[in-house]
Design a protein around this motif. Structure first.
Motif, PDB file in Angstrom:
ATOM      1  N   GLY A 247       0.947  -1.260   0.020  1.00 14.22           N
ATOM      2  CA  GLY A 247       0.117  -0.014   0.037  1.00 14.22           C
ATOM      3  C   GLY A 247       0.898   1.326   0.069  1.00 14.22           C
ATOM      4  N   LEU A 248       0.171   2.449   0.146  1.00 11.81           N
ATOM      5  CA  LEU A 248       0.934   3.890   0.117  1.00 11.81           C
ATOM      6  C   LEU A 248       1.421   3.883   1.548  1.00 11.81           C
ATOM      7  CD1 LEU A 248       1.351   6.145  -1.168  1.00 11.81           C
ATOM      8  CD2 LEU A 248      -0.945   7.260  -0.233  1.00 11.81           C
ATOM      9  N   GLU A 249       3.005   4.129   1.381  1.00  5.60           N
ATOM     10  CA  GLU A 249       3.555   4.229   2.733  1.00  5.60           C
ATOM     11  C   GLU A 249       3.827   5.560   3.207  1.00  5.60           C
ATOM     12  OE1 GLU A 249       7.141   1.818   2.237  1.00  5.60           O
ATOM     13  OE2 GLU A 249       6.152  -0.046   1.790  1.00  5.60           O
ATOM     14  N   SER A 250       4.244   6.664   2.236  1.00  4.85           N
ATOM     15  CA  SER A 250       4.460   7.706   2.501  1.00  4.85           C
ATOM     16  C   SER A 250       4.016   8.719   1.600  1.00  4.85           C
ATOM     17  CB  SER A 250       6.132   7.907   2.725  1.00  4.85           C
ATOM     18  OG  SER A 250       6.330   9.138   2.889  1.00  4.85           O
ATOM     19  N   TRP A 251       3.751   9.962   1.922  1.00  5.12           N
ATOM     20  CA  TRP A 251       3.120  11.221   1.033  1.00  5.12           C
ATOM     21  C   TRP A 251       3.410  12.407   1.753  1.00  5.12           C
ATOM     22  CZ3 TRP A 251      -2.687  12.453   0.108  1.00  5.12           C
ATOM     23  CH2 TRP A 251      -2.839  13.373  -0.815  1.00  5.12           C
ATOM     24  N   THR A 252       4.248  12.984   0.849  1.00  2.00           N
ATOM     25  CA  THR A 252       4.752  14.411   1.114  1.00  2.00           C
ATOM     26  C   THR A 252       4.035  15.383   0.113  1.00  2.00           C
ATOM     27  OG1 THR A 252       6.888  13.709   1.895  1.00  2.00           O
ATOM     28  CG2 THR A 252       6.590  16.098   1.457  1.00  2.00           C
ATOM     29  N   ALA A 253       3.004  15.898   0.475  1.00  2.00           N
ATOM     30  CA  ALA A 253       2.090  16.386  -0.650  1.00  2.00           C
ATOM     31  C   ALA A 253       2.670  17.711  -1.197  1.00  2.00           C
ATOM     32  CB  ALA A 253       0.919  16.894   0.120  1.00  2.00           C
ATOM     33  N   SER A 254       2.632  17.856  -2.381  1.00  2.00           N
ATOM     34  CA  SER A 254       2.804  18.993  -2.884  1.00  2.00           C
ATOM     35  C   SER A 254       2.420  20.367  -2.584  1.00  2.00           C
ATOM     36  CB  SER A 254       2.555  19.009  -4.526  1.00  2.00           C
ATOM     37  OG  SER A 254       2.863  20.383  -5.329  1.00  2.00           O
ATOM     38  N   SER A 255       3.162  21.293  -2.467  1.00  2.00           N
ATOM     39  CA  SER A 255       2.801  22.760  -1.792  1.00  2.00           C
ATOM     40  C   SER A 255       1.647  23.353  -2.740  1.00  2.00           C
ATOM     41  CB  SER A 255       3.784  23.453  -1.169  1.00  2.00           C
ATOM     42  OG  SER A 255       4.462  23.836  -2.764  1.00  2.00           O
ATOM     43  N   SER A 256       1.285  22.887  -3.766  1.00  2.00           N
ATOM     44  CA  SER A 256       0.726  23.422  -4.939  1.00  2.00           C
ATOM     45  C   SER A 256      -0.903  23.256  -4.687  1.00  2.00           C
ATOM     46  CB  SER A 256       1.151  23.570  -6.448  1.00  2.00           C
ATOM     47  OG  SER A 256       1.362  21.886  -6.533  1.00  2.00           O
ATOM     48  N   LEU A 257      -1.170  22.145  -4.117  1.00  2.00           N
ATOM     49  CA  LEU A 257      -2.377  21.382  -3.893  1.00  2.00           C
ATOM     50  C   LEU A 257      -3.531  22.448  -3.394  1.00  2.00           C
ATOM     51  CD1 LEU A 257      -1.500  17.881  -2.755  1.00  2.00           C
ATOM     52  CD2 LEU A 257      -1.895  18.629  -4.898  1.00  2.00           C
ATOM     53  N   SER A 258      -4.665  22.268  -3.574  1.00  2.00           N
ATOM     54  CA  SER A 258      -5.763  22.949  -3.074  1.00  2.00           C
ATOM     55  C   SER A 258      -7.049  22.186  -3.057  1.00  2.00           C
ATOM     56  CB  SER A 258      -6.101  24.198  -3.765  1.00  2.00           C
ATOM     57  OG  SER A 258      -6.376  24.122  -5.137  1.00  2.00           O
ATOM     58  N   GLY A 259      -7.982  22.511  -2.270  1.00  2.00           N
ATOM     59  CA  GLY A 259      -9.100  21.642  -2.354  1.00  2.00           C
ATOM     60  C   GLY A 259      -9.292  21.257  -0.876  1.00  2.00           C
ATOM     61  N   THR A 260     -10.086  20.191  -0.464  1.00  2.00           N
ATOM     62  CA  THR A 260     -10.442  19.536   0.786  1.00  2.00           C
ATOM     63  C   THR A 260      -9.980  18.166   0.703  1.00  2.00           C
ATOM     64  OG1 THR A 260     -12.470  18.719  -0.390  1.00  2.00           O
ATOM     65  CG2 THR A 260     -12.807  20.871   0.483  1.00  2.00           C
ATOM     66  N   LEU A 261      -9.762  17.661   2.093  1.00  2.00           N
ATOM     67  CA  LEU A 261      -9.067  16.401   2.226  1.00  2.00           C
ATOM     68  C   LEU A 261     -10.548  15.417   2.214  1.00  2.00           C
ATOM     69  CD1 LEU A 261      -6.535  15.361   2.805  1.00  2.00           C
ATOM     70  CD2 LEU A 261      -6.828  15.527   5.068  1.00  2.00           C
TER      71      LEU A 261
END
Length: 373
Positions: free
Chosen positions: A58-72
Motif C-alpha cells: 500500500g501507500l507508505e509515505s506522502w509528502t504532498a505538493s505545496s501547490s495542492l488546493s481543495g478539501t481532504l
C-alpha cells in the motif's frame, strides 16, 4: 545534430507523460481511494507521483505538493498503510474523522492554513504517532484524547481559533520531547506538566495562559528551552524558585505584565544558559548578582518598571554579546567591569533619567571623536 536534439526532446516528453509506474503495485482498493483523495485536491496520481512512496502493501509515505488546493476527502481513511503524511498546501474545509483510521502513522504534519472546524478526537487513536503538527484556523479545543498518544515525541498546535485549557491528560505523554501550543490557549498550566520527564522544549508563545506558574515546572530536569509570552492579565504570581533545579536550561524567555516578585537567585544555577529574556513589567526587587555566574550567557534582556537598585558589577560577563536593561528605577552608573566585555556587540540601557542622559552623553562623545577622525 538537430535529429539528436529532437530525439532527446522526444524522450523527455515521453518520460514526463509516463504514468506513475511505482504506484501500479498498489492494491486496487488503495489506488481507488488515493485517486479520490487526489481528485478532491485537484490533482492525480501521475502528477503527484514523485511525492508518493508505494509498495505492494500500500501507500507508505506522502509528502504532498505545496501547490495542492481543495478539501481532504474522507477516503483518506482507506490508506491505512501510511506511516508518513505531510501537507504544506492550502487545504480548506473540515478535517475528516477518518484520519483516525490511519493507525500505522508515525508522522502527521497538517501544516495548512485554511482548515476549519475542530481537531478530530479520532486522531487520539493513532497509537504509533511520534510527531504531530498543525498550523491552521481550527477552532474548538485540544482533544483530551491526545493523552492517548503515548508514543508522541513532538506535539505542536498553532491554530488561531483553538481555545481552552491545556488538557491535564497531556501529562501522560512521558516520551514527549517538544511541546508547542500557541494563540488561543487559556487557563493555567496544569501541574501534570511536571510528569513530562523527557521534555526538552516547551513553547507557549502568544497565549492567554493564566497563573501562577506551577512549581512542578522544576521537575522538568531535562528541559533546555522554555518560552512563555502571555497577554493575559491573569498570569500572576511569581517565578517559582523550583525552576532553578532545571540545570539543563539553555534558553529561558518569559513575558508577563502582571507577574510580581523578584527574579529568583536560583537562576544563577543554570550554568549552561546562553539566552535569558525576562519582560516582567511588575517584577520588583533587584537584579540578582547571581546572574554573574552564568558564564555561558550570550544574550541577556531584562525589562521591568519596578526593579530598583544598581546594575551589579557581576554582570560584566565576558561572553555577553547582547545586553538590554530597560528598568526606569535602576540607579547608578554602568559598572566599569563592563569595559571588559570584549564580546559585546549590542548594549541598550534605560534607567533613571539622569543616568540615561549620562549614557547618551558618552555615546555623543564617541560620535564627536569619530567626527574629528
Amino acid at each position: 545534430m538537430l535529429r539528436l536534439l529532437l530525439l532527446l526532446l522526444s524522450v523527455v516528453a515521453s518520460v514526463l507523460a509516463a504514468p506513475c509506474t511505482p504506484c501500479d503495485v498498489l492494491p486496487e482498493e488503495q489506488k481507488s481511494a488515493l485517486s479520490i483523495v487526489l481528485a478532491a485536491l485537484n490533482t492525480n496520481i501521475d502528477t503527484e507521483c514523485s511525492r508518493l512512496v508505494c509498495s505492494s502493501s500500500g501507500l507508505e509515505s506522502w509528502t504532498a505538493s505545496s501547490s495542492l488546493s481543495g478539501t481532504l476527502s474522507p477516503a483518506i481513511g482507506s490508506l491505512s498503510s501510511l506511516t508518513y503524511l505531510r501537507f504544506s498546501s492550502v487545504i480548506s474545509g473540515l478535517l475528516p474523522t477518518e484520519l483516525g483510521q490511519l493507525t500505522s502513522l508515525s508522522y502527521l504534519n497538517l501544516g495548512v492554513w485554511s482548515i476549519t472546524g475542530a481537531i478530530p478526537t479520532e486522531i487520539g487513536q493513532l497509537s504509533r504517532l511520534t510527531f504531530f503538527e498543525i498550523l491552521s484556523n481550527n477552532d474548538g479545543t485540544i482533544p483530551t484524547e491526545f493523552g492517548q498518544l503515548t508514543s508522541l515525541n513532538s506535539l505542536s498546535i498553532s491554530a488561531f481559533s483553538v481555545l481552552g485549557d491545556i488538557p491535564t491528560e497531556l501529562g501522560r505523554l512521558s516520551l514527549l520531547r517538544s511541546l508547542g501550543l500557541s494563540t488561543g490557549i487559556t487557563g493555567a498550566i496544569p501541574t501534570e506538566i511536571g510528569q513530562l520527564s523527557s521534555l526538552l522544549n516547551l513553547y507557549l508563545p502568544a497565549s492567554s495562559i493564566s497563573g501562577p506558574l506551577p512549581t512542578q515546572l522544576g521537575l522538568l530536569t531535562k528541559l533546555t528551552r522554555f518560552l512563555l509570552h502571555s497577554s493575559s492579565s491573569s498570569l500572576d504570581g511569581t517565578i517559582p524558585t523550583e525552576v532553578g533545579n532545571i540545570l539543563s536550561m539553555q534558553s529561558f524567555s518569559l513575558t508577563s505584565s502582571y507577574m510580581t516578585g523578584s527574579i529568583p537567585t536560583q537562576l544563577g544555577q543554570w550554568s549552561g544558559l546562553t539566552d535569558l529574556e525576562l519582560k516582567l513589567a511588575s517584577a520588583d526587587g533587584v537584579i540578582p548578582t547571581h546572574l554573574g555566574q552564568l558564564t555561558m550567557l550570550d544574550q541577556l534582556s531584562i525589562t521591568s518598571n519596578t526593579i530598583s537598585g544598581t546594575i551589579p558589577t557581576q554582570l560584566g560577563i565576558g561572553t555577553l554579546a547582547y545586553l538590554s536593561l530597560i528598568m526606569p528605577e535602576i540607579e547608578g552608573t554602568l559598572p566599569t567591569q563592563m569595559g571588559q566585555m570584549t564580546s559585546l556587540t549590542f548594549l541598550y540601557v534605560v534607567s533613571l533619567e539622569g543616568k540615561y542622559r549620562q549614557y547618551e552623553r558618552n555615546e555623543k562623545r564617541n560620535e564627536k571623536r569619530n567626527e574629528k577622525r
